[in-house]
Design a protein around this motif. Structure first.
Motif, short mmCIF file in Angstrom:
data_model
loop_
_atom_site.label_atom_id
_atom_site.label_comp_id
_atom_site.label_asym_id
_atom_site.label_seq_id
_atom_site.Cartn_x
_atom_site.Cartn_y
_atom_site.Cartn_z
N PRO A 108 -6.09 4.87 3.89
CA PRO A 108 -5.27 3.61 3.62
C PRO A 108 -5.50 2.34 5.03
O PRO A 108 -5.67 1.09 4.28
CB PRO A 108 -3.65 4.06 3.53
CG PRO A 108 -4.98 5.17 3.47
CD PRO A 108 -5.59 5.68 3.99
N GLU A 109 -5.34 2.26 6.03
CA GLU A 109 -5.12 1.16 6.44
C GLU A 109 -6.66 0.31 6.54
O GLU A 109 -6.86 -0.61 7.26
CB GLU A 109 -4.93 1.38 8.33
CG GLU A 109 -5.22 1.03 9.79
CD GLU A 109 -5.94 0.98 10.97
OE1 GLU A 109 -6.09 0.80 11.10
OE2 GLU A 109 -5.39 2.54 11.23
N ARG A 160 -8.80 0.77 3.95
CA ARG A 160 -9.09 0.12 3.08
C ARG A 160 -8.10 -1.31 2.86
O ARG A 160 -9.14 -1.96 2.10
CB ARG A 160 -8.28 1.12 1.97
CG ARG A 160 -8.55 0.46 0.50
CD ARG A 160 -8.71 1.48 -0.58
NE ARG A 160 -8.82 0.98 -2.20
CZ ARG A 160 -7.33 1.88 -2.86
NH1 ARG A 160 -7.62 2.44 -2.99
NH2 ARG A 160 -8.53 0.93 -4.38
N GLU A 161 -7.33 -1.15 3.12
CA GLU A 161 -6.49 -2.54 3.80
C GLU A 161 -6.75 -3.88 4.50
O GLU A 161 -7.39 -4.97 3.86
CB GLU A 161 -5.04 -2.04 3.58
CG GLU A 161 -4.04 -3.61 3.13
CD GLU A 161 -4.32 -4.32 2.41
OE1 GLU A 161 -3.70 -5.61 2.19
OE2 GLU A 161 -4.19 -3.33 1.26
N ARG A 162 -7.33 -3.39 5.42
CA ARG A 162 -8.12 -4.61 5.75
C ARG A 162 -9.56 -4.95 6.06
O ARG A 162 -9.62 -5.50 5.77
CB ARG A 162 -9.04 -3.28 7.59
CG ARG A 162 -7.83 -3.34 8.26
CD ARG A 162 -7.92 -2.81 9.75
NE ARG A 162 -9.35 -3.22 10.23
CZ ARG A 162 -9.82 -2.57 11.74
NH1 ARG A 162 -9.26 -1.47 12.11
NH2 ARG A 162 -10.66 -3.19 12.24
N ARG A 165 -10.41 -5.23 2.18
CA ARG A 165 -9.65 -5.50 1.11
C ARG A 165 -9.35 -7.36 1.60
O ARG A 165 -9.54 -8.46 1.18
CB ARG A 165 -8.39 -5.47 0.55
CG ARG A 165 -8.76 -4.27 -0.52
CD ARG A 165 -7.14 -4.15 -0.39
NE ARG A 165 -7.26 -3.44 -2.08
CZ ARG A 165 -6.41 -2.23 -2.65
NH1 ARG A 165 -5.22 -2.12 -2.17
NH2 ARG A 165 -6.17 -1.17 -3.52
N GLU A 166 -8.60 -7.26 3.03
CA GLU A 166 -8.28 -8.35 3.54
C GLU A 166 -10.03 -9.88 3.86
O GLU A 166 -9.65 -11.11 3.63
CB GLU A 166 -8.17 -8.41 4.76
CG GLU A 166 -7.27 -9.96 5.44
CD GLU A 166 -6.78 -9.49 6.63
OE1 GLU A 166 -6.52 -10.49 7.25
OE2 GLU A 166 -6.76 -8.76 7.63
#
Length: 122
Positions: A77-78, A80-82, A84-85
């Motif tokens: 999850p971490e 994946r968010e990075r 995405r950014e």
């Protein structure tokens, strides 16, 4: 479980995807963290290594277009968010840095979206 050897087309696609994600992370790092072309900051270098490793191990490479269209999300999850950014920032700017790759991405994304819509209507 070991991944079966890639065909030449899948191997080329895998390398193209890894190269593109590296270029997008480099662009993001350069514009947001002030890094130069000679290297990435430690956080971006970690993300790049992680993304390239995920692409290298992806068992769905032959049939998928991009990770965002995949049914199985293998990123933590971490991370994946990075990523995405990075994609939100670098995606629109790629037309100025790598126009052919950016146009190819738009065409492939639209084709995949049409394919997925047809499949859900059946």
């Amino acid at each position: 479980m070991a991944r079966k050897p890639d065909s030449a087309a899948v191997a080329a696609k895998r390398e193209r995807e890894k190269r593109m994600v590296s270029e997008m992370i480099e662009l993001f790092c350069r514009k947001n963290h002030g890094c130069r072309a000679d290297g990435l900051c430690p956080a971006c270098a970690e993300l790049e290594a992680y993304a390239r490793a995920r692409s290298e191990k992806c068992p769905f490479m032959e049939g998928k277009t991009f990770c965002s269209n995949c049914r199985v999300h293998c990123y933590k999850p971490e991370m994946r968010e990075r990523i995405r950014e990075v994609m939100r920032f670098s995606g629109p700017r790629m037309i100025f840095h790598h126009p052919v790759a950016a146009i190819r991405h738009v065409v492939e994304t639209r084709a995949e979206q049409r394919r997925l819509r047809k499949g859900s209507l059946s």
